[in-house]
Each structure stands twice: as structure tokens, then as C-alpha cells.
Write a protein that holds these residues in place. Structure first.
Motif, PDB file in Angstrom:
ATOM      1  N   PHE A  64      86.513  -5.266  29.949  1.00 48.57           N
ATOM      2  CA  PHE A  64      85.224  -4.593  30.242  1.00 48.57           C
ATOM      3  C   PHE A  64      84.213  -5.445  30.832  1.00 48.57           C
ATOM      4  O   PHE A  64      83.169  -5.278  30.868  1.00 48.57           O
ATOM      5  N   GLY A  65      84.700  -6.614  31.191  1.00 48.30           N
ATOM      6  CA  GLY A  65      83.958  -7.585  31.864  1.00 48.30           C
ATOM      7  C   GLY A  65      83.331  -8.563  31.129  1.00 48.30           C
ATOM      8  O   GLY A  65      82.523  -9.460  31.716  1.00 48.30           O
ATOM      9  N   ALA A  66      83.701  -8.744  29.937  1.00 48.04           N
ATOM     10  CA  ALA A  66      82.993  -9.898  28.817  1.00 48.04           C
ATOM     11  C   ALA A  66      83.811 -11.136  29.070  1.00 48.04           C
ATOM     12  O   ALA A  66      85.191 -11.118  29.318  1.00 48.04           O
ATOM     13  N   LYS A  67      83.406 -12.143  28.851  1.00 47.19           N
ATOM     14  CA  LYS A  67      84.015 -13.706  29.054  1.00 47.19           C
ATOM     15  C   LYS A  67      84.309 -14.014  27.358  1.00 47.19           C
ATOM     16  O   LYS A  67      83.184 -14.357  26.718  1.00 47.19           O
ATOM     17  N   PRO A  68      85.598 -13.884  26.738  1.00 47.83           N
ATOM     18  CA  PRO A  68      85.939 -14.166  25.459  1.00 47.83           C
ATOM     19  C   PRO A  68      85.537 -15.537  25.243  1.00 47.83           C
ATOM     20  O   PRO A  68      85.345 -15.891  23.924  1.00 47.83           O
ATOM     21  N   GLU A 130      66.658  -6.638  19.481  1.00 46.79           N
ATOM     22  CA  GLU A 130      66.326  -7.832  20.247  1.00 46.79           C
ATOM     23  C   GLU A 130      66.959  -9.053  20.186  1.00 46.79           C
ATOM     24  O   GLU A 130      67.532  -9.435  21.118  1.00 46.79           O
ATOM     25  N   ALA A 131      67.363  -9.415  18.835  1.00 42.09           N
ATOM     26  CA  ALA A 131      68.055 -10.672  18.933  1.00 42.09           C
ATOM     27  C   ALA A 131      69.714 -10.435  19.509  1.00 42.09           C
ATOM     28  O   ALA A 131      70.165 -11.641  19.725  1.00 42.09           O
ATOM     29  N   LEU A 132      70.079  -9.046  19.413  1.00 38.43           N
ATOM     30  CA  LEU A 132      71.346  -8.872  19.698  1.00 38.43           C
ATOM     31  C   LEU A 132      71.597  -8.951  21.370  1.00 38.43           C
ATOM     32  O   LEU A 132      72.186  -8.982  22.009  1.00 38.43           O
ATOM     33  N   GLY A 133      70.328  -8.324  21.952  1.00 41.04           N
ATOM     34  CA  GLY A 133      70.221  -8.293  23.513  1.00 41.04           C
ATOM     35  C   GLY A 133      70.775  -6.901  23.780  1.00 41.04           C
ATOM     36  O   GLY A 133      71.262  -6.016  22.992  1.00 41.04           O
ATOM     37  N   GLN A 134      70.427  -6.317  25.177  1.00 47.24           N
ATOM     38  CA  GLN A 134      70.727  -5.229  25.550  1.00 47.24           C
ATOM     39  C   GLN A 134      72.068  -5.118  26.162  1.00 47.24           C
ATOM     40  O   GLN A 134      72.596  -5.879  26.757  1.00 47.24           O
ATOM     41  N   PRO A 135      72.976  -3.960  25.548  1.00 51.53           N
ATOM     42  CA  PRO A 135      74.294  -4.063  25.995  1.00 51.53           C
ATOM     43  C   PRO A 135      74.285  -3.717  27.614  1.00 51.53           C
ATOM     44  O   PRO A 135      73.441  -3.116  28.197  1.00 51.53           O
ATOM     45  N   GLU A 136      75.517  -4.098  28.206  1.00 51.82           N
ATOM     46  CA  GLU A 136      75.619  -4.068  29.674  1.00 51.82           C
ATOM     47  C   GLU A 136      76.247  -2.820  29.874  1.00 51.82           C
ATOM     48  O   GLU A 136      77.055  -2.237  29.241  1.00 51.82           O
ATOM     49  N   PRO A 137      75.841  -2.047  30.991  1.00 51.40           N
ATOM     50  CA  PRO A 137      76.658  -0.777  31.241  1.00 51.40           C
ATOM     51  C   PRO A 137      78.043  -1.153  31.460  1.00 51.40           C
ATOM     52  O   PRO A 137      78.647  -1.870  32.077  1.00 51.40           O
TER      53      PRO A 137
END
Length: 214
Positions: A64-68, A130-137
Motif C-alpha cells: 500500500f505504498g509504505a516504506k517499512p 496530531e502526533a500520529l499525522g493524517q493517513p494517506e489515501p
């Protein structure tokens, strides 16, 4: 709650081998790490790392596009922190099972949930701390009615549902990919239930295996 947990078909399209064993525990007594849970952590830390299982999660992240290498699957991050850190009794219990079986496990305060957990691919507009950030589509997330509860499948949980020493009711999500068998997943769930019962003899535990088709 257990009957309403769902895994979206869009997630299963990425990894048809995904399954989650969801467990609720009512009537927990939690507390600071003690000699009992310290022993569980030490025993788990002595287990050999199981690269094949961890690599499966890295592949799932890439799907899904994440960099592990940057945002690691939870079990990968745990095995890089050996010996395991002391958090609290209940977290120590599930962290020890996680490392023993190379199995991502999320443990959360059930009373802080709004609606059932759902594993979905994000739209990018979900409410998130906020600390977690917004998920990407397209990112795989766990969520409830209020928003994100865990980003990037099992990378990081929100503070809102975190297990604390005041937690009395919890939900645990044991997440499996091949090469782990469903039999080992069930075994890990039984082991976690045993540890929780040793901590809280009167705890009431229920579970449900959620696989393709839910």
C-alpha cells in the motif's frame, strides 16, 4: 463488539492471506510491571527472531505504498528493541506473545472505542491525532466511528485508546499473514488468554477469528 469487527475487501485484495483474531477481555486488573511479567518479557526476548514472518509484513506495507524501513511493522519494531521494554502488566503480556510468535498484536482500551474496529484503506480524510499525522489515501488503517485508531496497519496506535493501568476492559487484535498458520494464530490467542487470566483470575475473555468474507 466482536460480531461487528470487519476487514474491508480492499485490504484483503492486498493480502488475501490476512486474518485477525479479535479478543475482548472484561474485568482486567492492570498494574505496573512486576516480577511475573518481567519474567514473560525475558523469556520472549530469548526467542529467536523469525525473519520470514516479519518479511511478510514488510511486503504487506510495500503493497500500500509504505516504506517499512521508515515506519516499521509493530513486530519488527519490537524485535529491534530486545530485551523488551517494561510498560505495564497487560502490555507486557501481549508484547511477550507478539515476539514469541512474530505476530503483530494491538491492545486497546475497549471503553475508549466508539463503534467497532474496522480495517480499511484510508480516504485520507479520517480524523487522526496530531502526533500520529493524517493517513494517506490508500493507507491501511484501523479505525472506529471517531477516526483512526492505528495507522499503517499496525505501525502506531493513537493515545486515545491506549492501554493504561486504569484499563479494565480491553480488545486485542492478533494479526496474521502467511507463513503463520491459522493454527498458530489460535495457539497464540490461547497463550495470551492464559497470561491475562493469570493477571486477572476473574477476567472474561471472548474471541472471534475474522478472515476473508469476515
Amino acid at each position: 463488539m466482536l460480531d461487528d469487527i470487519t476487514v474491508d475487501e480492499a485490504v484483503l485484495a492486498l493480502r488475501p492471506d490476512f486474518a485477525v483474531l479479535a479478543m475482548t477481555a472484561h474485568g482486567l486488573r492492570n498494574g505496573p510491571t512486576d516480577d511475573l511479567t518481567r519474567g514473560w518479557l525475558a523469556e520472549a526476548s530469548a526467542h529467536k527472531v523469525q525473519p520470514a514472518k516479519i518479511d511478510a509484513w514488510k511486503d504487506a506495507y510495500r503493497a500500500f505504498g509504505a516504506k517499512p524501513q521508515r515506519t516499521r511493522p509493530s513486530v519488527d519494531a519490537l524485535t529491534r528493541r530486545l530485551p523488551l521494554p517494561e510498560i505495564n502488566q497487560v502490555v507486557d503480556a501481549y508484547n511477550s506473545i507478539s515476539v514469541k510468535h512474530a505476530l503483530p498484536i494491538g491492545g486497546e482500551d475497549l471503553d475508549r472505542y466508539s463503534g467497532p474496529p474496522r480495517l480499511v484503506r484510508a480516504t485520507g480524510e479520517e480524523a487522526s491525532e496530531e502526533a500520529l499525522g493524517q493517513p494517506e489515501p490508500g493507507e491501511v488503517i484501523w479505525r472506529d466511528d471517531l477516526g483512526v485508531t492505528c495507522r499503517r496497519w499496525n505501525w502506531r496506535q493513537v493515545v486515545r485508546t491506549r492501554l493504561t493501568e486504569e484499563t479494565t476492559n480491553a480488545i486485542f487484535l492478533l494479526e496474521r499473514l502467511e507463513p503463520m498458520s491459522l493454527e498458530e494464530l489460535k495457539e497464540a490467542g490461547e497463550e495470551l488468554a492464559d497470561l491475562l487470566t493469570r493477571l486477572s483470575p476473574d477476567v472474561r475473555i471472548a474471541s472471534r477469528l475474522v478472515v476473508g468474507g469476515n
